[in-house]
Design a protein around this motif. Structure first.
Motif, PDB file in Angstrom:
ATOM      1  N   ALA A   1      41.500  57.297  33.448  1.00 23.88           N
ATOM      2  CA  ALA A   1      42.789  57.966  33.672  1.00 23.88           C
ATOM      3  C   ALA A   1      43.475  58.253  32.343  1.00 23.88           C
ATOM      4  CB  ALA A   1      43.683  57.106  34.567  1.00 23.88           C
ATOM      5  N   TYR A   2      43.403  57.311  31.420  1.00 25.54           N
ATOM      6  CA  TYR A   2      44.000  57.483  30.094  1.00 25.54           C
ATOM      7  C   TYR A   2      43.316  58.628  29.335  1.00 25.54           C
ATOM      8  CZ  TYR A   2      45.363  56.388  25.301  1.00 25.54           C
ATOM      9  OH  TYR A   2      45.842  56.455  24.028  1.00 25.54           O
ATOM     10  N   HIS A   3      41.988  58.669  29.372  1.00 24.10           N
ATOM     11  CA  HIS A   3      41.252  59.740  28.685  1.00 24.10           C
ATOM     12  C   HIS A   3      41.590  61.112  29.264  1.00 24.10           C
ATOM     13  CE1 HIS A   3      38.982  57.267  26.010  1.00 24.10           C
ATOM     14  NE2 HIS A   3      38.300  56.654  26.964  1.00 24.10           N
ATOM     15  N   ILE A   4      41.622  61.216  30.576  1.00 25.50           N
ATOM     16  CA  ILE A   4      41.954  62.489  31.222  1.00 25.50           C
ATOM     17  C   ILE A   4      43.361  62.921  30.836  1.00 25.50           C
ATOM     18  CG2 ILE A   4      42.398  63.590  33.457  1.00 25.50           C
ATOM     19  CD1 ILE A   4      40.023  61.901  34.545  1.00 25.50           C
ATOM     20  N   THR A   5      44.288  61.975  30.853  1.00 26.77           N
ATOM     21  CA  THR A   5      45.675  62.267  30.475  1.00 26.77           C
ATOM     22  C   THR A   5      45.745  62.831  29.057  1.00 26.77           C
ATOM     23  OG1 THR A   5      46.504  60.544  31.957  1.00 26.77           O
ATOM     24  CG2 THR A   5      47.974  61.264  30.198  1.00 26.77           C
ATOM     25  N   ASN A   6      45.028  62.216  28.145  1.00 28.21           N
ATOM     26  CA  ASN A   6      45.026  62.683  26.754  1.00 28.21           C
ATOM     27  C   ASN A   6      44.400  64.067  26.620  1.00 28.21           C
ATOM     28  OD1 ASN A   6      46.357  60.542  25.559  1.00 28.21           O
ATOM     29  ND2 ASN A   6      44.489  59.392  25.186  1.00 28.21           N
ATOM     30  N   ILE A   7      43.259  64.285  27.238  1.00 23.97           N
ATOM     31  CA  ILE A   7      42.569  65.579  27.151  1.00 23.97           C
ATOM     32  C   ILE A   7      43.444  66.688  27.725  1.00 23.97           C
ATOM     33  CG2 ILE A   7      40.606  66.921  28.023  1.00 23.97           C
ATOM     34  CD1 ILE A   7      39.854  64.952  25.785  1.00 23.97           C
ATOM     35  N   LEU A   8      44.157  66.391  28.807  1.00 23.03           N
ATOM     36  CA  LEU A   8      44.992  67.415  29.445  1.00 23.03           C
ATOM     37  C   LEU A   8      46.356  67.551  28.759  1.00 23.03           C
ATOM     38  CD1 LEU A   8      44.075  66.856  33.197  1.00 23.03           C
ATOM     39  CD2 LEU A   8      43.195  68.578  31.601  1.00 23.03           C
ATOM     40  N   GLY A   9      46.585  66.773  27.704  1.00 25.57           N
ATOM     41  CA  GLY A   9      47.782  66.937  26.888  1.00 25.57           C
ATOM     42  C   GLY A   9      49.067  66.441  27.515  1.00 25.57           C
TER      43      GLY A   9
END
Length: 67
Positions: free
Chosen positions: A45-53
């Motif tokens: 969830a953290y990685h997705i949040t970062n990638i999606l800005g």
């Protein structure tokens, strides 16, 4: 768990496969997340949040208090 992954992914012009490659999962995992058939680990969830800005996991993942 409902998510806004599809909305934000499309806004960034990413395919499911591209997002999957960026976060290190399969396209099927992204599809399952977008269709509320899979709950991600906190790290994913953290990685997705970062990638999606986005600034917070809660911007993308909608937590239901009853789950």
């Amino acid at each position: 768990m409902e998510t806004k992954i599809r909305q934000f992914r499309q806004e960034k012009g990413l395919t499911q496969q591209q997002l999957a490659d960026l976060v290190g999962v399969t396209r099927q995992t992204i599809n399952a997340l977008e269709n509320a058939r899979y709950n991600p680990s906190l790290l994913l969830a953290y990685h997705i949040t970062n990638i999606l800005g986005k600034d917070a996991i809660e911007d993308i993942f909608i937590f239901d208090k009853d789950d």
